[in-house]
Write a protein that holds these residues in place. Structure first.
Motif, PDB file in Angstrom:
ATOM      1  N   CYS A  90      -1.641   2.713  15.375  1.00 24.35           N
ATOM      2  CA  CYS A  90      -0.196   2.598  14.512  1.00 24.35           C
ATOM      3  C   CYS A  90      -0.622   4.034  13.497  1.00 24.35           C
ATOM      4  CB  CYS A  90      -0.428   1.772  13.357  1.00 24.35           C
ATOM      5  SG  CYS A  90      -1.769   1.866  12.861  1.00 24.35           S
ATOM      6  N   PRO A  91       0.825   4.470  12.687  1.00 23.87           N
ATOM      7  CA  PRO A  91       1.168   5.645  11.757  1.00 23.87           C
ATOM      8  C   PRO A  91       0.755   5.299  10.204  1.00 23.87           C
ATOM      9  CG  PRO A  91       2.869   3.883  12.483  1.00 23.87           C
ATOM     10  CD  PRO A  91       2.179   3.665  12.969  1.00 23.87           C
ATOM     11  N   ILE A  92       0.301   6.128   9.425  1.00 20.78           N
ATOM     12  CA  ILE A  92       0.090   5.713   8.168  1.00 20.78           C
ATOM     13  C   ILE A  92       1.237   4.825   7.230  1.00 20.78           C
ATOM     14  CG2 ILE A  92      -0.261   6.832   5.587  1.00 20.78           C
ATOM     15  CD1 ILE A  92      -3.055   8.494   7.784  1.00 20.78           C
TER      16      ILE A  92
ATOM     17  N   LYS B 149       1.653  -1.190  15.725  1.00 20.83           N
ATOM     18  CA  LYS B 149       2.317   0.473  16.570  1.00 20.83           C
ATOM     19  C   LYS B 149       3.496   0.342  15.685  1.00 20.83           C
ATOM     20  CE  LYS B 149       2.155   2.774  18.984  1.00 20.83           C
ATOM     21  NZ  LYS B 149       3.189   3.879  18.262  1.00 20.83           N
ATOM     22  N   SER B 150       4.620   0.049  15.977  1.00 16.98           N
ATOM     23  CA  SER B 150       6.405   0.226  15.480  1.00 16.98           C
ATOM     24  C   SER B 150       5.989   0.293  14.141  1.00 16.98           C
ATOM     25  CB  SER B 150       7.095  -0.347  16.431  1.00 16.98           C
ATOM     26  OG  SER B 150       8.307   0.226  16.444  1.00 16.98           O
ATOM     27  N   LYS B 151       6.234  -0.919  13.655  1.00 15.52           N
ATOM     28  CA  LYS B 151       6.482  -1.194  12.314  1.00 15.52           C
ATOM     29  C   LYS B 151       5.538  -0.396  11.234  1.00 15.52           C
ATOM     30  CE  LYS B 151       4.886  -5.288  11.083  1.00 15.52           C
ATOM     31  NZ  LYS B 151       4.367  -6.820  10.984  1.00 15.52           N
ATOM     32  N   GLY B 152       4.489  -0.100  11.234  1.00 14.59           N
ATOM     33  CA  GLY B 152       3.774   0.633  10.049  1.00 14.59           C
ATOM     34  C   GLY B 152       2.496  -0.304   9.854  1.00 14.59           C
ATOM     35  N   HIS B 153       2.105   0.188   9.272  1.00 16.57           N
ATOM     36  CA  HIS B 153       0.817  -0.625   8.896  1.00 16.57           C
ATOM     37  C   HIS B 153      -0.029   0.144   7.376  1.00 16.57           C
ATOM     38  CE1 HIS B 153      -2.913  -2.146   8.144  1.00 16.57           C
ATOM     39  NE2 HIS B 153      -4.100  -1.514   9.122  1.00 16.57           N
ATOM     40  N   PRO B 154       0.431  -0.638   6.413  1.00 17.54           N
ATOM     41  CA  PRO B 154       0.325  -0.270   5.131  1.00 17.54           C
ATOM     42  C   PRO B 154      -0.170  -1.024   5.035  1.00 17.54           C
ATOM     43  CG  PRO B 154       2.577  -1.291   5.035  1.00 17.54           C
ATOM     44  CD  PRO B 154       2.132  -1.243   6.624  1.00 17.54           C
ATOM     45  N   LEU B 155      -1.811  -1.001   4.340  1.00 18.68           N
ATOM     46  CA  LEU B 155      -2.627  -2.181   4.776  1.00 18.68           C
ATOM     47  C   LEU B 155      -2.681  -3.569   4.255  1.00 18.68           C
ATOM     48  CD1 LEU B 155      -5.506   1.066   4.019  1.00 18.68           C
ATOM     49  CD2 LEU B 155      -4.606   0.110   6.426  1.00 18.68           C
TER      50      LEU B 155
ATOM     51  N   HIS C  40      13.231  -2.933   9.725  1.00 14.95           N
ATOM     52  CA  HIS C  40      12.319  -2.687   8.223  1.00 14.95           C
ATOM     53  C   HIS C  40      11.080  -1.598   8.952  1.00 14.95           C
ATOM     54  CE1 HIS C  40      13.282  -5.944   5.252  1.00 14.95           C
ATOM     55  NE2 HIS C  40      13.661  -6.857   6.279  1.00 14.95           N
ATOM     56  N   ALA C  41      11.429  -1.417  10.611  1.00 20.35           N
ATOM     57  CA  ALA C  41      10.411  -1.445  10.621  1.00 20.35           C
ATOM     58  C   ALA C  41      10.001   0.702  10.826  1.00 20.35           C
ATOM     59  CB  ALA C  41      10.150  -1.481  12.503  1.00 20.35           C
ATOM     60  N   GLN C  42       8.644   1.042  10.721  1.00 16.26           N
ATOM     61  CA  GLN C  42       8.774   2.110  10.166  1.00 16.26           C
ATOM     62  C   GLN C  42       9.422   3.536  11.874  1.00 16.26           C
ATOM     63  OE1 GLN C  42       5.335   3.711   9.182  1.00 16.26           O
ATOM     64  NE2 GLN C  42       5.459   6.581   9.377  1.00 16.26           N
TER      65      GLN C  42
ATOM     66  N   GLU D 159       0.903  -1.442  -0.325  1.00 17.92           N
ATOM     67  CA  GLU D 159       0.113  -0.013  -0.031  1.00 17.92           C
ATOM     68  C   GLU D 159       0.675   1.392  -0.412  1.00 17.92           C
ATOM     69  OE1 GLU D 159      -3.751   0.119  -0.415  1.00 17.92           O
ATOM     70  OE2 GLU D 159      -3.874  -1.844   0.814  1.00 17.92           O
ATOM     71  N   LYS D 160       0.282   2.403  -0.729  1.00 16.67           N
ATOM     72  CA  LYS D 160       0.587   3.967  -0.471  1.00 16.67           C
ATOM     73  C   LYS D 160      -0.101   4.450  -0.761  1.00 16.67           C
ATOM     74  CE  LYS D 160       3.726   7.114  -1.596  1.00 16.67           C
ATOM     75  NZ  LYS D 160       4.752   7.377  -1.774  1.00 16.67           N
ATOM     76  N   MET D 161       0.237   5.428   1.123  1.00 15.74           N
ATOM     77  CA  MET D 161      -0.791   6.642   2.210  1.00 15.74           C
ATOM     78  C   MET D 161       0.010   7.522   1.942  1.00 15.74           C
ATOM     79  SD  MET D 161      -1.941   2.318   4.279  1.00 15.74           S
ATOM     80  CE  MET D 161      -2.664   3.627   4.894  1.00 15.74           C
ATOM     81  N   THR D 162       1.023   7.924   2.815  1.00 11.93           N
ATOM     82  CA  THR D 162       2.156   9.035   3.167  1.00 11.93           C
ATOM     83  C   THR D 162       1.583  10.610   2.465  1.00 11.93           C
ATOM     84  OG1 THR D 162       3.782   8.479   2.253  1.00 11.93           O
ATOM     85  CG2 THR D 162       3.267   7.463   4.919  1.00 11.93           C
ATOM     86  N   HIS D 163       1.697  10.208   1.408  1.00 10.24           N
ATOM     87  CA  HIS D 163       1.125  10.636  -0.288  1.00 10.24           C
ATOM     88  C   HIS D 163       0.135  11.496   0.873  1.00 10.24           C
ATOM     89  CE1 HIS D 163      -0.901   7.990  -2.211  1.00 10.24           C
ATOM     90  NE2 HIS D 163      -1.174   9.182  -3.042  1.00 10.24           N
ATOM     91  N   ARG D 164      -1.067  11.331   1.069  1.00 11.55           N
ATOM     92  CA  ARG D 164      -1.887  11.655   1.360  1.00 11.55           C
ATOM     93  C   ARG D 164      -2.225  12.234   2.916  1.00 11.55           C
ATOM     94  NH1 ARG D 164      -6.131   9.783  -2.515  1.00 11.55           N
ATOM     95  NH2 ARG D 164      -7.334  11.149  -1.313  1.00 11.55           N
ATOM     96  N   THR D 165      -3.162  12.543   3.079  1.00 11.10           N
ATOM     97  CA  THR D 165      -3.010  14.802   4.322  1.00 11.10           C
ATOM     98  C   THR D 165      -3.689  12.614   5.093  1.00 11.10           C
ATOM     99  OG1 THR D 165      -4.934  15.075   4.403  1.00 11.10           O
ATOM    100  CG2 THR D 165      -3.574  16.689   3.838  1.00 11.10           C
TER     101      THR D 165
END
Length: 386
Positions: A207-209, A330-336, A179-181, A112-118
């Motif tokens: 968790c983060p975007i 929570k730490s690794k990130g959540h690209p859906l 690999h974690a965010q 998933e690609k998400m971070t370019h969105r608010t």
């Protein structure tokens, strides 16, 4: 049915990435092919787990594009979308393709690609999975989490600090995951003093975007040695999928996730094990409260006792049942679309003894990937080959 082995795996760095979803998928896919020692045109089936490439970046047809990028023609391709449990659903689809005999070599890539969105835009895309009656009233997954956390804390007399300790534990585990965010520890005061998002949950309870991808290569267990000499592979000994009510307030007990209960019962029965046989688990901690709910509904702890296990260190990496050794969402990130695949990647690394500084003693591991607020769930049990 043929037992199914995982003989190759990869995961990209999670976080804010310049690459678009097609590039992320190709990065993980190429690395997984290399890990399994196969070429793209060896694949018979190629699945892509992805929730919202169209909504996030206007990109559709990603499985076909990935087949081109990996030179995997003429493999059959399909996109698997099951909201935030798309990764787990993809694992189920890939397992089915091999177990049924339809394919002798299958690859799953989730991304998933998400971070370019608010944040508000991303939250709105994710909230579209809720029931229309809930969505039109402005209900989002964070609001469900806050309401459920308040009910849980009141019902089971759990201290607010116990939720914060989930975040502290998972950030501590994430330090050792390249690999974690987020590869940094946080202390309890930082968690408890962070801004309120959905009372009683605060910023560090979420968790983060994230952008990222992960991939797995599947084959029949009978030929796994050809791809992984010396038995360096894992076997999917059990897997189950289930749904719960789409409207959350229709559930008899919002602190029980019926999809987790039902999917895990199927997975345990298929694997011929009980919850006590699980050595390590990756749970879908999109919010800290979900680690409590899932750990109880999976049968690891009695109802209302999950918070005590965290307080007592049972779920620490050196505890009796390590949970989220990867750092969790929570730490690794959540690209859906990638999260469920990355959960299985971590368990694969653990049961094959390749988890590096995160390694625990584990012959049997479990991954639980949740869509929405428990609307759909896939639970997977992996065992080492030796």
């Amino acid at each position: 049915m043929e037992r199914v082995a995982i003989v190759g795996a990869s995961m990209t760095r999670f976080g804010q990435r310049d690459a678009w979803v097609r590039e992320l998928l190709a990065e993980a896919g190429a690395a997984a092919l290399d890990d399994a020692g196969v070429d793209g045109d060896d694949l018979e089936h190629l699945y892509v787990s992805n929730m919202a490439s169209g909504e996030f970046e206007g990109q559709t047809g990603v499985p076909n594009a990935l087949a081109h990028d990996l030179a995997a023609q003429p493999a059959y391709t399909a996109r698997i979308d099951q909201t935030s449990s798309s990764g787990g659903a993809g694992v189920y689809a890939a397992w089915q393709s091999v177990a049924s005999g339809a394919s002798d070599l299958t690859m799953l890539v989730g991304g998933e690609k998400m971070t370019h969105r608010t944040t508000s835009e991303a939250t709105d895309v994710i909230a579209s999975l809720t029931h229309p009656a809930e969505y039109k009233h402005g209900v989002t997954l964070p609001s469900f989490a806050g309401l459920t956390a308040r009910l849980y804390l009141d019902e089971y007399d759990a201290p607010r600090e116990s939720l914060g300790k989930v975040a502290v534990k998972n950030h501590r585990n994430g330090v050792d995951n390249p690999h974690a965010q987020f590869q940094k520890e946080v202390d309890l005061d930082t968690v408890l003093d962070s801004p309120v998002v959905a009372d009683p949950l605060r910023l560090y309870d979420f968790c983060p975007i994230t952008d990222g991808s992960a991939a797995l290569v599947f084959c029949p267990e009978s030929v796994a040695e050809e791809y992984a000499p010396g038995g360096n592979y894992a076997v999917i000994s059990g897997i189950g999928g289930a749904t719960d009510t789409h409207v959350v307030h229709e559930r008899a007990d919002p602190t029980t996730m019926g999809g987790v209960v039902d999917s895990s019962e199927i997975a345990y029965e298929t694997a011929g094990i009980s919850p006590d046989d699980v050595d390590v688990a990756e749970l879908h901690d999109m919010f800290t409260i979900l680690e409590f709910l899932q750990s109880e509904d999976l049968g690891f702890f009695e109802k209302g006792e999950g918070w005590k296990a965290v307080e007592e260190g049972v779920t620490d990496r050196d505890g009796e049942l390590p949970i989220n050794t990867s750092g969790g969402l929570k730490s690794k990130g959540h690209p859906l679309g990638a999260s469920g695949v990355a959960q299985v990647y971590e368990i694969y690394q653990q049961v094959t003894g390749n988890a590096g500084p995160r390694q625990v003693e584990a012959d049997t591991g479990l991954a639980c990937n949740v869509g929405g607020f428990g609307n759909c769930v896939t639970t997977t049990v992996l065992e080492g080959s030796q």
